[in-house]
Design an enzyme around this catalytic site. Structure first.
Site, PDB file in Angstrom:
ATOM      1  N   SER A  13      65.809  95.579  56.600  1.00 23.65           N
ATOM      2  CA  SER A  13      64.536  94.885  56.810  1.00 23.65           C
ATOM      3  C   SER A  13      64.840  93.404  57.029  1.00 23.65           C
ATOM      4  CB  SER A  13      63.598  95.115  55.608  1.00 23.65           C
ATOM      5  OG  SER A  13      62.343  94.547  55.838  1.00 23.65           O
ATOM      6  N   HIS A  40      62.913  97.625  59.882  1.00 25.25           N
ATOM      7  CA  HIS A  40      61.470  97.403  59.801  1.00 25.25           C
ATOM      8  C   HIS A  40      61.009  96.515  60.959  1.00 25.25           C
ATOM      9  CE1 HIS A  40      61.248  98.244  55.181  1.00 25.25           C
ATOM     10  NE2 HIS A  40      61.369  99.351  55.901  1.00 25.25           N
ATOM     11  N   ASP A 131      62.065  99.690  50.081  1.00 29.00           N
ATOM     12  CA  ASP A 131      62.196 100.850  50.962  1.00 29.00           C
ATOM     13  C   ASP A 131      63.676 101.192  51.095  1.00 29.00           C
ATOM     14  OD1 ASP A 131      61.422 102.893  52.686  1.00 29.00           O
ATOM     15  OD2 ASP A 131      61.432 101.607  54.456  1.00 29.00           O
TER      16      ASP A 131
END
Length: 328
Positions: A13, A40, A131
């Site tokens: 991310s 992401h 995540d």
């Protein structure tokens, strides 16, 4: 799908682009595994495949739905689509968001764990929140290898730290140490598939929209919380760690990502209140102006007083949102 093929599932991310480019740039030509990447990006256009092709010697692309994963190829989840492996094929779908993300790392890693077992390598790179933690745990549960970027070398250490705190990680490495580790693991690990826990199978079915309520009732219990994405009831998964939730439409959250989503929703609602108060003040001042023009000084004074109260409330709310104490 080649029964001896290894899959490396990489999630990133914040700060992930440079980390990923460094990683693929270190891979040798004709890399012996298939590489799946979720960065992401939400629904924004992505030029990550072009950047990876320019940096490294292996082909990189957004896969087509139904493409088989191949050795020496890097597959990047396209904008606004989850990317998973199912029955030996890549699958792309706009399913419910997980951890407020689509594409999300967890569904990709779960699917790789179930499809490749001991031939799966999960990698969590730099990123905000957590995540990838549940997905990396699935890799381990199916006999694969869990690797985490050393948080000290990450632009944003939250994701690596969460993985280290919640998963029995095999290796914690800098980016420049990872490709040699991949090659060693692929040379030494067997190809046996471990039994896939039924809980993982059920959760993946929920993510794909299959028999959601039957599967949810088997792996979770109702909670008093509501889903910030759809407003439905959230169910608490029976995992011990990390604490996670799913709703009846399939949205998934860790406790940390849920709190972050709730915070965003609360702030949005508060700013809407500030806007409404400012608009009320504007309307009341217009009422006062018109009333004075008609000689109705009592109504004008009343409207001006109400306008002052509206302004005060808006200022108090603004101070609260911005973290001020009102007397600074």
């Amino acid at each position: 799908m080649d029964e001896n093929l290894f899959a490396i599932a990489i999630g990133a991310s914040t700060g992930g682009i440079e980390a990923l480019l460094a990683l693929v740039g270190a891979m040798p030509p004709q890399f012996p595994g298939s590489v799946l990447v979720t960065q992401h990006i939400g629904g924004y256009p992505s030029i990550l495949p072009q950047l990876m092709r320019a940096r490294g010697p292996n082909p990189a692309m957004h896969p087509g739905d139904g493409d088989p994963p191949l050795a020496g190829t890097i597959y990047i989840a396209p904008p606004d689509h989850h990317m998973i492996v199912e029955e030996g094929r890549m699958r792309l779908f706009r399913g419910p968001k997980e951890n407020h993300c689509r594409p999300a790392i967890d569904p990709m890693m779960r699917s790789v764990a179930m499809a490749f077992g001991a031939r799966s390598i999960g990698v969590v790179l730099t990123g905000f929140l957590d995540d990838g933690t549940a997905g990396l745990k699935a890799i381990k549960e199916c006999g694969g290898t869990a690797i985490v970027q050393d948080p000290a070398s990450a632009v944003e250490p939250s994701m690596p730290r969460s993985a280290l705190e919640n998963v029995d990680v095999d290796l914690c490495l800098r980016i420049d140490e990872m490709v040699p580790a991949f090659l060693r693991i692929m040379e030494s690990r067997g190809s046996a598939l471990a039994a896939v826990p039924g809980r993982l199978q059920r959760e993946q079915m929920i993510a794909e929209g299959k028999d959601i309520m039957d599967n949810l009732e088997s792996i979770a219990r109702p909670s008093a919380l509501t889903c910030p994405d759809c407003g439905g009831g959230l169910w608490e998964l029976k995992d011990r760690k990390p604490l996670r939730y799913r709703c009846h439409t399939g949205h998934a959250f860790t406790a940390i990502s849920l709190e972050h989503a709730q915070s965003e929703d609360s702030e949005h609602a508060l700013w809407n209140s500030v806007r409404a108060l400012h608009e009320r003040e504007m309307l009341l001042r217009r009422v006062a102006l018109v009333a004075r023009g008609h000689g109705d000084h009592a109504q004008a004074s009343s409207a001006e007083e109400q306008a002052r109260h509206a302004r005060q409330k808006a200022e108090q709310l603004t101070d609260m949102i911005e973290g001020h104490d009102g007397g600074a």
